[in-house]
Design a protein around this motif. Sequence first.
Motif, PDB file in Angstrom:
ATOM      1  N   TYR A 196     -12.587 -36.523  21.943  1.00  0.00           N
ATOM      2  CA  TYR A 196     -11.511 -35.817  22.816  1.00  0.00           C
ATOM      3  C   TYR A 196     -10.430 -36.407  23.530  1.00  0.00           C
ATOM      4  O   TYR A 196     -10.547 -37.583  24.009  1.00  0.00           O
ATOM      5  CB  TYR A 196     -12.007 -34.596  23.800  1.00  0.00           C
ATOM      6  CG  TYR A 196     -13.117 -33.692  23.093  1.00  0.00           C
ATOM      7  CD1 TYR A 196     -13.160 -33.361  21.990  1.00  0.00           C
ATOM      8  CD2 TYR A 196     -14.193 -33.255  24.250  1.00  0.00           C
ATOM      9  CE1 TYR A 196     -14.226 -32.323  21.212  1.00  0.00           C
ATOM     10  CE2 TYR A 196     -15.068 -32.369  23.581  1.00  0.00           C
ATOM     11  CZ  TYR A 196     -15.068 -31.848  22.300  1.00  0.00           C
ATOM     12  OH  TYR A 196     -15.999 -31.074  21.926  1.00  0.00           O
TER      13      TYR A 196
ATOM     14  N   LYS B  63     -21.358 -29.223  27.252  1.00  0.00           N
ATOM     15  CA  LYS B  63     -21.655 -30.290  26.653  1.00  0.00           C
ATOM     16  C   LYS B  63     -20.625 -31.217  27.287  1.00  0.00           C
ATOM     17  O   LYS B  63     -20.841 -32.312  27.827  1.00  0.00           O
ATOM     18  CB  LYS B  63     -21.514 -30.341  25.266  1.00  0.00           C
ATOM     19  CG  LYS B  63     -21.590 -31.706  24.575  1.00  0.00           C
ATOM     20  CD  LYS B  63     -22.927 -32.385  24.844  1.00  0.00           C
ATOM     21  CE  LYS B  63     -22.997 -33.529  23.991  1.00  0.00           C
ATOM     22  NZ  LYS B  63     -24.482 -34.359  24.101  1.00  0.00           N
ATOM     23  N   THR B  64     -19.416 -30.788  27.535  1.00  0.00           N
ATOM     24  CA  THR B  64     -18.236 -31.700  28.088  1.00  0.00           C
ATOM     25  C   THR B  64     -18.623 -31.893  29.504  1.00  0.00           C
ATOM     26  O   THR B  64     -18.372 -32.917  30.040  1.00  0.00           O
ATOM     27  CB  THR B  64     -16.937 -30.962  28.052  1.00  0.00           C
ATOM     28  OG1 THR B  64     -16.661 -30.742  26.717  1.00  0.00           O
ATOM     29  CG2 THR B  64     -15.910 -31.631  28.775  1.00  0.00           C
TER      30      THR B  64
ATOM     31  N   HIS C 237     -20.066 -25.966  23.944  1.00  0.00           N
ATOM     32  CA  HIS C 237     -19.195 -27.144  23.920  1.00  0.00           C
ATOM     33  C   HIS C 237     -18.700 -27.381  25.206  1.00  0.00           C
ATOM     34  O   HIS C 237     -18.356 -28.685  25.697  1.00  0.00           O
ATOM     35  CB  HIS C 237     -18.069 -26.804  22.811  1.00  0.00           C
ATOM     36  CG  HIS C 237     -18.494 -26.618  21.385  1.00  0.00           C
ATOM     37  ND1 HIS C 237     -18.748 -25.516  20.961  1.00  0.00           N
ATOM     38  CD2 HIS C 237     -18.562 -27.724  20.608  1.00  0.00           C
ATOM     39  CE1 HIS C 237     -19.127 -25.585  19.799  1.00  0.00           C
ATOM     40  NE2 HIS C 237     -19.261 -27.045  19.407  1.00  0.00           N
TER      41      HIS C 237
ATOM     42  N   ASP D  30     -19.251 -21.147  26.652  1.00  0.00           N
ATOM     43  CA  ASP D  30     -19.580 -21.931  25.385  1.00  0.00           C
ATOM     44  C   ASP D  30     -20.344 -23.210  25.758  1.00  0.00           C
ATOM     45  O   ASP D  30     -20.071 -24.063  26.347  1.00  0.00           O
ATOM     46  CB  ASP D  30     -17.980 -22.213  25.070  1.00  0.00           C
ATOM     47  CG  ASP D  30     -17.632 -22.820  23.837  1.00  0.00           C
ATOM     48  OD1 ASP D  30     -18.623 -23.467  23.230  1.00  0.00           O
ATOM     49  OD2 ASP D  30     -16.724 -22.923  23.217  1.00  0.00           O
TER      50      ASP D  30
ATOM     51  N   LEU E 271     -16.950 -38.412  23.702  1.00  0.00           N
ATOM     52  CA  LEU E 271     -16.954 -36.975  22.730  1.00  0.00           C
ATOM     53  C   LEU E 271     -15.967 -36.985  21.558  1.00  0.00           C
ATOM     54  O   LEU E 271     -16.032 -35.915  20.804  1.00  0.00           O
ATOM     55  CB  LEU E 271     -16.709 -35.718  23.707  1.00  0.00           C
ATOM     56  CG  LEU E 271     -17.823 -35.663  24.757  1.00  0.00           C
ATOM     57  CD1 LEU E 271     -17.335 -34.644  25.801  1.00  0.00           C
ATOM     58  CD2 LEU E 271     -19.078 -35.419  24.232  1.00  0.00           C
TER      59      LEU E 271
ATOM     60  N   HIS F  57     -11.392 -28.207  29.251  1.00  0.00           N
ATOM     61  CA  HIS F  57     -12.727 -27.628  29.069  1.00  0.00           C
ATOM     62  C   HIS F  57     -13.309 -27.408  30.483  1.00  0.00           C
ATOM     63  O   HIS F  57     -14.041 -26.348  30.716  1.00  0.00           O
ATOM     64  CB  HIS F  57     -13.521 -28.793  28.387  1.00  0.00           C
ATOM     65  CG  HIS F  57     -13.498 -28.695  26.860  1.00  0.00           C
ATOM     66  ND1 HIS F  57     -14.140 -29.352  26.265  1.00  0.00           N
ATOM     67  CD2 HIS F  57     -12.555 -28.261  26.186  1.00  0.00           C
ATOM     68  CE1 HIS F  57     -13.934 -29.127  24.954  1.00  0.00           C
ATOM     69  NE2 HIS F  57     -12.757 -28.531  24.891  1.00  0.00           N
TER      70      HIS F  57
END
Length: 259
Positions: free
Chosen positions: A29, A9-10, A6, A4, A27, A37
């Motif tokens: 979060y 990115k994390t 995402h 993923d 981010l 993640h």
Amino acid sequence: MHVDPHLLKTFTTVVRLGSFSAAAAELGYTQSAVSQHIAALEHDLGVALLSRRPVAPTGAGERLLDHATPLLLRLDAARADVRRAAAPPPERVVVAASPLASSAAAAEVRGALHVVARAEVVAGVATGEFDVGFVDGVVARSDPLHLPVGVKASVVAEHPLVVALPPGHPLARRKGLRLDDLVDARWIDAPDAAVPLEDLRKAVGATGFRAATAYRGTDTATLRALVAAGHGLAVLPGADGVPLLTPNLVHRVERLHLG
């Protein structure tokens, strides 16, 4: 394997900031979500990607980072290119340049020019923040700059490299210098006003190039004043210095844009 974006990115944000909490704040979060993640990414790949104390990439994490950064930039470039295709032509062109590429950019640009760090130029063009970018780097004469796929580039200028030395330095009267003879010299760490020290280490495949002074500005005149005052050496494009003979490197400026 399906990764993923995402999660990637994390992962790249945690590595860049060296902190789960700082990544969560950037981010938007929770820290728990960031941890989930990373755990999901490690489970998917079957390897540990980060050590926790301190937060740093493992060997496998370093390899993933090499792939993740250009992949994410390629996705950003694709999004920007699709949006651009569906939008009317811009009324004005937004141009950016890295500090050592700004003089070449100024010769071609009409209007405002944003001078930012090298990585910001590339990312800004890929994401559509800038319409055109001018970026510089040090490479062998036959090699291109290492830029992400999705960003098109053309060569604008190439310049020889010189070693800036203070007056009266024992090497100042030499006709040329070898970079590997200067590994143990005192250097000025000026990543945006001179060739970054990390690039010098890579060029000779050696550690060393110890920073005696740090300069975080972009003005080469100020940098040369620091050299003249004996604070350290610097490698710069141009002719005012002792020519760098080996390795056979050039300073190249390239123009970037989306397709």
